[in-house]
Design an enzyme around this catalytic site. Structure first.
Site, PDB file in Angstrom:
ATOM      1  N   HIS A 231       0.819  -1.242  -0.046  1.00  0.00           N
ATOM      2  CA  HIS A 231      -0.179   0.157   0.023  1.00  0.00           C
ATOM      3  C   HIS A 231       0.893   1.234  -0.081  1.00  0.00           C
ATOM      4  CE1 HIS A 231      -3.569   2.192   1.124  1.00  0.00           C
ATOM      5  NE2 HIS A 231      -2.805   3.286   1.881  1.00  0.00           N
ATOM      6  N   GLU A 232       1.915   1.444   0.844  1.00  0.00           N
ATOM      7  CA  GLU A 232       2.607   2.339   1.089  1.00  0.00           C
ATOM      8  C   GLU A 232       3.581   2.731  -0.246  1.00  0.00           C
ATOM      9  OE1 GLU A 232       1.503   4.651   3.352  1.00  0.00           O
ATOM     10  OE2 GLU A 232       0.484   3.222   4.586  1.00  0.00           O
TER      11      GLU A 232
ATOM     12  N   GLU B 161      -4.673   7.917  -2.788  1.00  0.00           N
ATOM     13  CA  GLU B 161      -5.397   6.639  -2.439  1.00  0.00           C
ATOM     14  C   GLU B 161      -5.578   5.680  -3.376  1.00  0.00           C
ATOM     15  OE1 GLU B 161      -4.728   6.448   0.874  1.00  0.00           O
ATOM     16  OE2 GLU B 161      -5.586   4.557   1.216  1.00  0.00           O
TER      17      GLU B 161
ATOM     18  N   HIS C  22       1.700   4.702  -2.709  1.00  0.00           N
ATOM     19  CA  HIS C  22       1.676   6.080  -2.461  1.00  0.00           C
ATOM     20  C   HIS C  22       3.184   6.925  -3.016  1.00  0.00           C
ATOM     21  CE1 HIS C  22      -2.012   6.880  -0.437  1.00  0.00           C
ATOM     22  NE2 HIS C  22      -1.621   6.215   0.502  1.00  0.00           N
TER      23      HIS C  22
END
Lengths: 506, 506
Positions: A270-271, A300, A274
């Site tokens: 997930h990170e 997101e 980003h």
């Protein structure tokens, strides 16, 4: 002075402000990762000082004068028509940021920054002690600051609109509710269908995985995804996050629960999503107000696209599973990639948002959106939050937390006054699947590439279609440019229904 | 405005400046520990910005006006006689710092900060490549900045005096040379005597010790010495250092060479000595210009007292040896504490200053002092440095480096323009033994306490006699207050002679 010289002056102010912001980001990153426990108090003071210096510099009369001389006004933010497109996009953002920032008095900015530090520390303690009452006065204080902020700025219809607009420009209560209401109904219904089916076997994940073992795999994983560790790092924090400390210094964090290996894996993916966005901001807009994502929701969309659409797909685990087995010998000898794929897609209502599966995740968000809406309209009293939280959890997810620590106190956002932020998480899912439709149409070999772990063409597509724009386009404009469409819940719902129907045999 | 209100205003400016300095220290700390390699360029820009903001704030007309209204002038820095002693000491320091800082133009400060970043990066590369020629233009640039700085400030007799004064107030070339010359002669002579005697057995240290093993022991060691890890931390960097990021956030670093375990142990003890000083700065002067050591030399007296006088003593190793054996089982089964004590006191000329023993250490410093003196008097050309370095190494230590990396390029100081800093290291040895004479007279059970690892009375004595003064007293004043004496080389030389005569049987 000619336009070029004026622009140079404006860029220089902006650059200083960004350098200050990134210095503040280091203070924050360190606070979450390495700061000795007794160092917190002075750290808050350092942060408040940088915030006030930034405010003073950014809202100086010089900024206003330069914007005006370049023809950028509130009504015509893009300024002089003869300027290059890039500079006109730049002026639009600068004007919008300036108009917002200059409405806040310096005293207010400094007081808010200090109160946020105190409130966040009180929240950490209250969550640890499961004591909502101890956090209540700080929460009320934060709501008060947020309300004042919105009043300073002005808003479309409701105070809450002003707050939503920070994170998702042009999206107010009405716009968001009109997508969230049908989304809630259809996800709740799907979740009920899934609950009737047998759960996939996850027993091979019930083992303990030490922090060392998890750390080793996560380091490999970030490289596997294409993260250049000369331009960033992975550390440990209580709550995973991504932060940009420089154009070539984007850092992500994860956490290692011995009894929940998947948590670290998916927060790392997930990170990374980003971080890829931040690392792809093009040279020409670096260290300017355009050097950021289009909105929190669009940001997101990237993290959740990597985490879920790619990271929870069968081709992904067919490709990655050998590496996992190599890093962690023996544990998965009798497990097949397809079993692992099913296990990482367990859909089951749970208490904690950040650990929620793809089907129930948006329901957690919608709950928070409704609470925030009630808090700012006056329909909900702060003291009622724990009980309303429990009632809504029961209604949307069918489960009730035993403690407030697992309920209303679980998230950090309110503790530092970030009201209006939560909806971005769900909007990210919607944007993400709309972008993904176009990506798959453009890259027909998508699944093969993911199986091979060859992510370069995917990185390139995301950079060339989304990342390269930075903040030049508003979220709606970007969506239109990439997909030709307006915001829609259909691509996301279709994806969820197709994927989970297969896994659960519905 | 009454005096109290004026003081409050001055304290507020000072406090902001200190907060900025400590923010810059975090940027530095991170640069040395965790920064991704490609993040260096923007980091330099962030540092230069903070430096210029600090300069602007500190040298504002408001500072000057407040100092004047409080009666503090260059000739009468302590200001109004009716003020409390603490405030008068405070005004003296503020006036001295202000007078120094306001003489530097902002352009100069910013240009120097940027050039230092570039030069330090060039030095890292040049040292790696053993290429002095590549570093030469940067070194000349740094010398030029230093010379200009001294000219802006003004100096007693020589340009170099102005630089020495930054690190050791009131100590110029003449004062330093008059202690260094006899020191050099007597240490060189002792070193020759030692060279005639057989070396102690160090074979049990020839083993490899992994970074994990060393790290585990060093973490225990810092706690054993009394470091409160809620107020600081230990990390890894290429060059060990101590930095203060907050009154309750003092960080030290060390490094782990698998083939040199002692290096990490003694650098940890050394940096702990610096950290104890910083952590003992009293509440009443925190976040003010008084919140620092009296000078670099006095700071070094604390680190070297812990590292050598305590950390290389027999009682210390009698106490610590069981912990070492516990942390690292089996390796030292056949070694006695006394053998270990002798091994950590091996005195033998070596190439690298930071790894040098107590007897030869000052000779490394004196060599650097003489080179700096020559560079600023014009007697030495920059291009001649490598050859003069080799000649002096041969003369004072009897050995010659094969490469410039192990010679003139070994230290970081010149690369960021810190000329005049080196002498503090040797002065620290002298101050340290003078302080120690008084400490031992006051604490008769000193050796017993060290054997027991009960350092509390020693911490208390150092705090109450030295640390609590912060920068209120100049080094000479502090020395006089604690010991009743002027600077002297005798206590240090007596200590060295007594200790090494015993170990080597001279």
């Amino acid at each position: 002075m000619d336009k070029k010289a004026l622009l140079e002056k404006l860029h220089a102010i902006d650059r200083e402000c960004r350098l200050l912001e990134r210095t503040a980001s280091l203070l924050h990153w360190d606070l979450e990762t390495y700061l000795p426990s007794l160092g917190v108090e002075e750290r808050s003071e350092q942060l408040a000082l940088l915030e006030s210096l930034h405010h003073e510099r950014f809202t100086s009369l010089e900024t206003e004068r330069l914007l005006e001389e370049l023809g950028s006004t509130t009504d015509n933010p893009r300024g002089d028509e003869k300027l290059p497109e890039l500079e006109r996009d730049y002026l639009r953002r600068m004007r919008m940021d300036y108009d917002r920032e200059e409405k806040l008095p310096l005293d207010f900015v400094t007081a808010a920054a200090k109160a946020e530090g105190v409130s966040q520390a009180a929240w950490v303690q209250a969550r640890r002690d499961n004591n909502f009452a101890a956090f209540l006065p700080h929460l009320e204080n934060m709501i008060d600051f947020a309300r004042k902020r919105s009043l300073y700025w002005g808003f479309k219809n409701k105070v809450y609109d002003g707050l939503l607009d920070i994170y998702e420009p042009n999206m107010g209560v009405f716009e968001i509710a009109s997508v969230f209401t049908p989304l809630r109904e259809r996800l709740s219904s799907l979740l009920k269908d899934i609950a009737m089916k047998p759960e996939p076997d996850c027993s091979f994940l019930n083992d303990e995985f030490s922090a060392e073992v998890q750390s080793k795999f996560n380091m490999e994983l970030m490289k596997y995804l294409g993260f250049n560790t000369k331009r960033g790092r992975l550390d440990i924090s209580a709550h995973p996050f991504t932060t940009t400390l420089g154009s070539n210094d984007v850092r992500i964090t994860t956490r290692y629960f011995p009894d929940n290996f998947l948590s670290s894996i998916f927060s790392t993916i997930h990170e990374c999503g980003h971080a890829f966005y931040e690392l792809n901001i093009p040279e020409e807009i670096r260290l300017s107000c355009l050097a950021d994502g289009a909105s929190m929701g669009v940001h997101e969309s990237q993290s959740r696209l990597w985490e879920n659409v790619i990271g929870r797909s069968l081709p992904f685990w067919e490709g990655l599973f050998p590496l996992l087995k190599e890093c962690i010998p023996k544990r998965f000898d009798n497990v097949k990639a397809y079993d692992f794929y099913k296990a990482v897609n367990l859909a089951k209502p749970s208490l904690i948002r950040v650990e929620a599966d793809e089907v129930s995740y948006c329901l957690h968000i919608i709950l928070r959106f409704e609470l925030e809406q009630g808090l700012f309209s006056g329909a909900i009293k702060t003291s009622e939050l724990p009980s309303i939280w429990r009632a809504k959890m029961k209604e949307y997810l069918g489960i009730i937390p035993d403690t407030d620590s697992e309920g209303v106190l679980q998230d950090v956002h309110w503790s530092h006054g970030s009201f209006g932020y939560f909806p971005s998480y769900a909007l990210g899912n919607l944007y993400g699947l709309q972008f993904f439709g176009k990506l798959k149409a453009d890259i027909s070999s998508f699944e093969d590439l993911v199986t091979k772990g060859d992510f370069l063409p995917i990185h390139d597509w995301l950079r060339d279609n989304i990342h390269k724009w930075g903040r030049r386009l508003a979220p709606g404009e970007l969506l239109k440019k990439v997909t030709g469409e307006e915001l829609s819940i259909d691509p996301f719902l279709n994806y969820i229904k197709e994927k989970y129907s297969k896994i659960y045999g519905i």
